[in-house]
Scaffold this motif. Structure first.
Motif, short mmCIF file in Angstrom:
data_model
loop_
_atom_site.label_atom_id
_atom_site.label_comp_id
_atom_site.label_asym_id
_atom_site.label_seq_id
_atom_site.Cartn_x
_atom_site.Cartn_y
_atom_site.Cartn_z
N HIS A 244 5.09 -7.06 -4.96
CA HIS A 244 5.05 -5.89 -5.11
C HIS A 244 4.58 -5.48 -6.60
CE1 HIS A 244 7.85 -5.91 -1.61
NE2 HIS A 244 6.97 -5.36 -1.30
N THR A 245 3.64 -4.38 -6.65
CA THR A 245 3.02 -4.02 -8.05
C THR A 245 3.85 -2.92 -8.78
OG1 THR A 245 1.42 -2.96 -6.77
CG2 THR A 245 0.84 -4.99 -7.40
N VAL A 246 3.74 -2.88 -10.06
CA VAL A 246 3.76 -1.76 -10.90
C VAL A 246 2.46 -0.66 -10.94
CG1 VAL A 246 5.58 -2.72 -12.08
CG2 VAL A 246 3.37 -2.85 -13.02
N CYS B 108 0.69 -1.18 -0.02
CA CYS B 108 0.02 -0.10 -0.07
C CYS B 108 0.91 1.28 0.09
CB CYS B 108 -0.72 -0.05 1.26
SG CYS B 108 -1.77 1.47 1.46
N ALA B 109 1.97 1.20 0.45
CA ALA B 109 2.73 2.33 0.90
C ALA B 109 3.23 3.22 -0.33
CB ALA B 109 4.15 1.85 1.50
N PRO B 110 3.66 4.47 -0.06
CA PRO B 110 4.24 5.42 -1.27
C PRO B 110 5.65 4.76 -1.58
CG PRO B 110 3.30 6.61 0.85
CD PRO B 110 3.29 5.21 1.10
N LYS C 218 2.10 -11.68 -14.90
CA LYS C 218 3.50 -10.96 -14.50
C LYS C 218 3.54 -9.47 -14.92
CE LYS C 218 6.24 -14.99 -15.76
NZ LYS C 218 7.45 -15.80 -16.45
N PRO C 219 2.90 -8.73 -15.95
CA PRO C 219 3.18 -7.46 -16.12
C PRO C 219 2.62 -6.48 -15.18
CG PRO C 219 2.40 -8.34 -18.19
CD PRO C 219 2.10 -9.60 -16.97
N PHE C 220 1.79 -7.16 -14.34
CA PHE C 220 1.44 -6.31 -12.99
C PHE C 220 2.21 -6.23 -11.83
CE2 PHE C 220 -2.45 -7.73 -15.68
CZ PHE C 220 -3.01 -6.51 -15.74
N PHE C 221 3.12 -7.01 -11.72
CA PHE C 221 4.09 -7.00 -10.73
C PHE C 221 5.37 -6.63 -11.23
CE2 PHE C 221 0.31 -9.05 -9.33
CZ PHE C 221 0.33 -9.23 -7.79
N MET C 222 6.51 -6.45 -10.21
CA MET C 222 7.67 -6.05 -10.42
C MET C 222 8.84 -7.30 -10.99
SD MET C 222 8.55 -2.74 -9.66
CE MET C 222 10.07 -2.77 -9.03
N GLN C 223 8.22 -7.62 -12.26
CA GLN C 223 8.97 -8.37 -12.89
C GLN C 223 9.89 -7.86 -13.88
OE1 GLN C 223 8.79 -12.22 -12.87
NE2 GLN C 223 8.01 -11.87 -10.80
N LEU C 224 11.00 -7.69 -13.76
CA LEU C 224 11.98 -6.57 -14.53
C LEU C 224 13.12 -7.48 -14.96
CD1 LEU C 224 12.15 -3.53 -12.27
CD2 LEU C 224 10.28 -4.00 -13.98
N ALA C 225 13.45 -7.46 -16.22
CA ALA C 225 14.55 -8.13 -16.99
C ALA C 225 15.80 -7.26 -16.67
CB ALA C 225 14.21 -8.07 -18.40
N PRO D 225 9.49 1.66 -11.30
CA PRO D 225 8.06 1.60 -11.71
C PRO D 225 7.21 0.91 -10.48
CG PRO D 225 9.30 -0.60 -12.53
CD PRO D 225 10.11 0.28 -11.82
N GLU D 226 7.80 0.59 -9.51
CA GLU D 226 6.95 -0.07 -8.19
C GLU D 226 6.07 1.17 -7.37
OE1 GLU D 226 7.71 -1.97 -3.92
OE2 GLU D 226 9.33 -1.56 -5.03
N ARG D 227 4.88 0.54 -7.31
CA ARG D 227 3.77 1.52 -6.89
C ARG D 227 3.00 0.77 -5.89
NH1 ARG D 227 6.62 3.99 -9.49
NH2 ARG D 227 6.11 5.58 -11.13
N GLY D 228 2.68 1.37 -4.67
CA GLY D 228 1.69 0.60 -3.82
C GLY D 228 0.30 1.12 -4.03
N TRP D 229 -0.92 0.57 -3.78
CA TRP D 229 -2.08 0.76 -4.25
C TRP D 229 -2.61 2.00 -3.43
CZ3 TRP D 229 -5.86 1.49 -0.70
CH2 TRP D 229 -5.92 0.81 0.76
N GLY D 230 -1.98 2.35 -2.58
CA GLY D 230 -2.50 3.58 -1.71
C GLY D 230 -2.07 4.92 -2.61
N MET D 231 -1.14 4.71 -3.59
CA MET D 231 -0.59 6.10 -4.31
C MET D 231 -1.53 6.45 -5.29
SD MET D 231 3.28 4.86 -4.91
CE MET D 231 3.78 6.21 -5.66
#
Length: 258
Positions: A220-222, A36-38, A197-204, A46-52
């Motif tokens: 953690h989500t993007v 949820c966090a900032p 996968k594209p909704f989460f922190m799956q980075l090449a 690209p990481e984002r918490g839903w609270g943002m």
């Protein structure tokens, strides 16, 4: 005539205090962990918490204050001072959303570990009692599901006893509960392993400056993932009679520049 004038004056006074002209609005405090966090968006993370993204589902009648922080549990959120800071700004009539569970289960971490049917439940109850003592309304949110797939099948027990423990607290304390775990679990199951996968922190490797070696993060989500989780929270608010005061201010998501 005098009686008529006095009646009009009284009516205007009531309207100014209680009607649409009231500028106080509603404040929702978010207390929780990294889901949820900032986030630190420097270096293009690209990481984002839903609270943002959550505030952009509401009109100006609702103010969202995000107290959530990375790595926090019901135990460390208090011991590290976040709870006291939230309580210092809490007013009668506010709402406090409590979403914990990801970090309470870490048995090897004495700073955070809180057994589901022990300290975790007790901490939630204490939070609830303290929020109510200030005339505010506590709301429990089950934790976001982890994206744990094995052979194409989602692990539906990623939070072990923490989901039923929170539900038991909600029933005992008669607190509104938003089952975000159920929503995110069903969403991930519907998408499947690859499509989620594209909704989460799956980075090449080399994809992001902040993670030059890449990242394989299923918690953690993007932005797209955070937006989806926030939309589940909003829909649960719509469905919860105790939160009708907040749901009146829900609007179509307002896109914004990050």
């Amino acid at each position: 005539m005098k009686h008529f004038i006095m009646t009009v004056i009284a009516s205007l006074a009531i309207a100014s205090c209680c009607g649409p002209g009231n500028k106080e609005g509603i404040t929702v405090h978010l207390c929780g962990d990294s889901t949820c966090a900032p986030k630190d968006m420097s270096k293009g993370s690209p990481e984002r918490g839903w609270g943002m993204v959550f505030p952009h589902f509401f009109d100006d009648g609702v103010k969202i204050v995000n107290h959530a922080r990375n790595g926090r549990s019901t135990k460390s959120f208090r011991t590290l001072g976040h709870w006291d800071r939230m309580m210092a700004g809490l007013r009668s009539g506010d709402f406090v959303f409590l979403q914990f569970g990801h970090n309470d289960s870490k048995q090897d971490d004495t700073l955070r570990y809180a057994p589901a049917y022990g300290a975790y439940s007790d901490n939630l109850k204490r939070f609830i009692d303290e929020v109510r003592a200030k005339g505010a309304t506590p709301v429990l949110l089950t934790p976001v599901s982890r994206r744990w797939f094995k052979d194409g099948v989602l692990d539906e027990n990623c939070h072990t006893d923490y989901i039923p423990a929170m539900k038991a607290v909600a029933a005992e304390k008669e607190v509104a509960l938003l089952d975000i775990y159920a929503d995110t679990r069903d969403w991930l199951k519907g998408l499947g392993d690859e499509a989620s996968k594209p909704f989460f922190m799956q980075l090449a490797p080399g994809e992001c400056e902040c993670y030059p070696e890449g990242r394989n993060d299923n918690t953690h989500t993007v932005y797209a993932g955070a937006l989806q989780v926030a939309s589940f929270v909003v829909e649960r608010i719509r469905q919860t009679p105790e939160l009708r005061e907040i749901s009146r201010h829900i609007v179509k998501y307002r896109a914004h520049h990050e």
